[in-house]
Design a protein around this motif. Structure first.
Motif, mmCIF file in Angstrom:
data_model
loop_
_atom_site.group_PDB
_atom_site.id
_atom_site.type_symbol
_atom_site.label_atom_id
_atom_site.label_comp_id
_atom_site.label_asym_id
_atom_site.label_seq_id
_atom_site.Cartn_x
_atom_site.Cartn_y
_atom_site.Cartn_z
ATOM 1 N N TYR A 272 0.834 -1.204 0.000
ATOM 2 C CA TYR A 272 0.000 0.000 0.000
ATOM 3 C C TYR A 272 0.871 1.258 0.000
ATOM 4 C CZ TYR A 272 -3.460 3.340 1.848
ATOM 5 O OH TYR A 272 -4.274 4.422 2.042
ATOM 6 N N TRP A 273 1.907 1.279 0.837
ATOM 7 C CA TRP A 273 2.787 2.440 0.940
ATOM 8 C C TRP A 273 3.996 2.342 0.017
ATOM 9 C CZ3 TRP A 273 1.339 6.778 3.190
ATOM 10 C CH2 TRP A 273 0.372 6.747 4.207
ATOM 11 N N GLY A 274 4.118 1.264 -0.749
ATOM 12 C CA GLY A 274 5.273 1.070 -1.594
ATOM 13 C C GLY A 274 5.519 2.199 -2.583
ATOM 14 N N PRO A 275 4.517 2.612 -3.382
ATOM 15 C CA PRO A 275 4.745 3.703 -4.334
ATOM 16 C C PRO A 275 5.159 5.011 -3.666
ATOM 17 C CG PRO A 275 2.758 2.501 -4.895
ATOM 18 C CD PRO A 275 3.193 1.993 -3.559
ATOM 19 N N PHE A 276 4.645 5.271 -2.474
ATOM 20 C CA PHE A 276 5.018 6.480 -1.740
ATOM 21 C C PHE A 276 6.506 6.445 -1.400
ATOM 22 C CE2 PHE A 276 5.659 8.225 2.598
ATOM 23 C CZ PHE A 276 5.497 9.579 2.306
ATOM 24 N N LEU A 277 6.974 5.327 -0.857
ATOM 25 C CA LEU A 277 8.385 5.202 -0.509
ATOM 26 C C LEU A 277 9.259 5.246 -1.767
ATOM 27 C CD1 LEU A 277 10.570 4.690 1.609
ATOM 28 C CD2 LEU A 277 10.114 2.234 1.396
ATOM 29 N N GLY A 278 8.818 4.565 -2.819
ATOM 30 C CA GLY A 278 9.575 4.578 -4.066
ATOM 31 C C GLY A 278 9.667 5.967 -4.669
ATOM 32 N N ALA A 279 8.588 6.752 -4.566
ATOM 33 C CA ALA A 279 8.592 8.106 -5.116
ATOM 34 C C ALA A 279 9.585 8.992 -4.373
ATOM 35 C CB ALA A 279 7.186 8.707 -5.037
ATOM 36 N N ILE A 280 9.657 8.839 -3.056
ATOM 37 C CA ILE A 280 10.616 9.630 -2.276
ATOM 38 C C ILE A 280 12.041 9.297 -2.707
ATOM 39 C CG2 ILE A 280 11.566 10.009 0.030
ATOM 40 C CD1 ILE A 280 8.768 9.595 1.143
ATOM 41 N N ILE A 281 12.352 7.992 -2.811
ATOM 42 C CA ILE A 281 13.696 7.581 -3.216
ATOM 43 C C ILE A 281 14.026 8.112 -4.610
ATOM 44 C CG2 ILE A 281 15.166 5.599 -3.751
ATOM 45 C CD1 ILE A 281 13.505 4.010 -1.688
ATOM 46 N N PHE A 282 13.091 7.951 -5.535
ATOM 47 C CA PHE A 282 13.322 8.337 -6.923
ATOM 48 C C PHE A 282 13.515 9.846 -7.057
ATOM 49 C CE2 PHE A 282 11.977 9.597 -11.157
ATOM 50 C CZ PHE A 282 12.629 8.689 -11.966
ATOM 51 N N ILE A 283 12.628 10.635 -6.466
ATOM 52 C CA ILE A 283 12.687 12.091 -6.625
ATOM 53 C C ILE A 283 13.913 12.673 -5.936
ATOM 54 C CG2 ILE A 283 11.538 14.259 -6.041
ATOM 55 C CD1 ILE A 283 10.290 12.787 -8.389
ATOM 56 N N VAL A 284 14.219 12.197 -4.740
ATOM 57 C CA VAL A 284 15.405 12.698 -4.033
ATOM 58 C C VAL A 284 16.671 12.330 -4.795
ATOM 59 C CG1 VAL A 284 16.779 12.502 -1.926
ATOM 60 C CG2 VAL A 284 14.298 12.734 -1.771
ATOM 61 N N ALA A 285 16.750 11.077 -5.257
ATOM 62 C CA ALA A 285 17.917 10.643 -6.031
ATOM 63 C C ALA A 285 18.032 11.432 -7.326
ATOM 64 C CB ALA A 285 17.831 9.150 -6.322
ATOM 65 N N GLN A 286 16.913 11.634 -8.002
ATOM 66 C CA GLN A 286 16.917 12.393 -9.252
ATOM 67 C C GLN A 286 17.372 13.830 -9.014
ATOM 68 O OE1 GLN A 286 13.136 13.855 -10.963
ATOM 69 N NE2 GLN A 286 13.666 12.674 -12.797
ATOM 70 N N ASP A 287 16.856 14.458 -7.971
ATOM 71 C CA ASP A 287 17.200 15.851 -7.694
ATOM 72 C C ASP A 287 18.684 16.000 -7.364
ATOM 73 O OD1 ASP A 287 16.098 18.672 -7.039
ATOM 74 O OD2 ASP A 287 17.247 18.160 -5.233
ATOM 75 N N TYR A 288 19.200 15.089 -6.550
ATOM 76 C CA TYR A 288 20.606 15.192 -6.154
ATOM 77 C C TYR A 288 21.538 14.826 -7.306
ATOM 78 C CZ TYR A 288 25.072 14.130 -3.989
ATOM 79 O OH TYR A 288 26.411 14.092 -3.705
ATOM 80 N N LEU A 289 21.272 13.691 -7.955
ATOM 81 C CA LEU A 289 22.174 13.221 -9.002
ATOM 82 C C LEU A 289 22.194 14.160 -10.204
ATOM 83 C CD1 LEU A 289 21.334 9.411 -8.897
ATOM 84 C CD2 LEU A 289 23.440 10.499 -8.099
ATOM 85 N N SER A 290 21.044 14.745 -10.548
ATOM 86 C CA SER A 290 21.004 15.665 -11.685
ATOM 87 C C SER A 290 21.778 16.945 -11.410
ATOM 88 C CB SER A 290 19.555 15.993 -12.050
ATOM 89 O OG SER A 290 18.899 16.663 -10.979
#
Length: 325
Positions: A272-290
């Protein structure tokens, strides 16, 4: 005596889940206070919530009915265009723009659903890509309406009118609007997944053949899940357009669909909370790495590969498994 002993762990687990959920909501409510102290900014949290909404919609199909859709960005993009066109041509109304984008993407999903449901497995994934690319090329070619390859501009967040008062939607206020939409989506999904309809979605994923023998219209169940998911993803697209003041053909492309799939897999497809956790990881990683390299997508791909290899049930599934042991 044994029955009462068995119920205690279940009750303890239920209490633990409630405490964790309460903690998550408290943290989300206080994001504008603690996130800047960590070097973040409010729009980053807003974007994470928007992607969590979109991925939660996809997860209803991917995680609960077992259908791999690589075209869900089409409904995200249609939601963005619907919101922008509403603000430009119909009325400068924030609720109406959100509604217009959600309805436009959702209706497209309802129409595509019956054609996509006739295919299974990899063929289902391919036909969803095909429909997504069809909407993409319509957006690119219909230059007079959509702005073509340059995207749709000329709109922005307008004040929200409540009780005769105009509430200007700055970054913090818009974050809370998106948080409210996220809460509504999560509540709707919670009710669906706990209902007989939600149990039928899981049954479709687990044993389609048995359901057909029982006389259940499996294709109809998948269509319902697909339609609901497209409305949710379109809502995310409308909110994203209001966040950026821009709707791009890239919002409809298969690359963004792939990002939504990555988010679901990272967090946990059947959680149920999987997409929420995945979105945090993805967006934070994307923002930092970019901010440190132009090849940030390579690192996102590496994170995805490592997640599949070491956390096949997603990070949330791994955490749950460790907690049980």
């Amino acid at each position: 005596m044994s029955a009462s002993i068995e119920t205690k762990p279940a009750a303890a687990q239920g209490s633990a889940r409630m405490l964790v959920a309460a903690g998550i909501w408290v943290l989300l409510l206080l994001v504008p206070l603690w996130l800047p102290a960590l070097g973040g900014y409010t729009d980053l949290a807003t974007r994470a919530l928007i992607y969590a909404i979109a991925a939660s919609g996809l997860n209803l199909v991917l995680g609960y009915t077992g259908g791999l859709s690589f075209g869900h960005a089409a409904y995200f993009g249609l939601g963005a265009y619907g919101a922008g066109l509403c603000l430009i041509y119909i009325a400068p109304s924030l609720p109406l723009a959100i509604l217009a984008g959600t309805v436009l993407g959702g209706i497209a999903g309802i129409l595509v659903g019956p054609m996509a449901m006739k295919r299974k497995g990899i063929y289902f994934a391919m036909i969803t890509i095909a429909f997504g690319q069809m909407f993409y090329f319509i957006a690119v070619r219909w230059n007079a309406l959509t702005g073509g390859e340059d995207g749709l501009t000329g709109f922005s967040r307008v004040p929200l009118h409540l009780g005769g008062h105009a509430i200007h939607m700055g970054p913090v206020r818009f974050y809370y609007l998106v948080l409210a939409m996220f809460a509504v989506v999560m509540l709707v999904l919670w009710q669906i997944l706990r209902s007989p309809l939600g149990h039928s979605f899981v049954a479709v994923r687990e044993n389609t053949t048995r359901l057909r023998f029982l006389g259940v219209a499996v294709d109809k169940q998948i269509w319902v899940a697909f339609a609901i998911s497209t409305f949710i993803t379109a809502l995310a697209g409308a909110l994203n357009a209001l966040l950026t003041g821009f709707a791009s053909p890239d919002n409809l492309g298969w690359q963004l669909s792939g990002s939504f799939v990555v988010i679901c897999v990272l967090g946990g497809m059947r959680s149920y909370w999987g997409p929420f956790l995945g979105a945090i990881i993805f967006i934070v990683a994307q923002d930092y790495l970019s901010s440190v390299t132009q090849n940030w997508m390579s690192f996102i791909g590496l994170i995805f590969v490592l997640a599949v290899l070491f956390f096949p049930q997603g990070l949330l599934g791994f955490i749950k498994g460790r907690a049980r042991s």
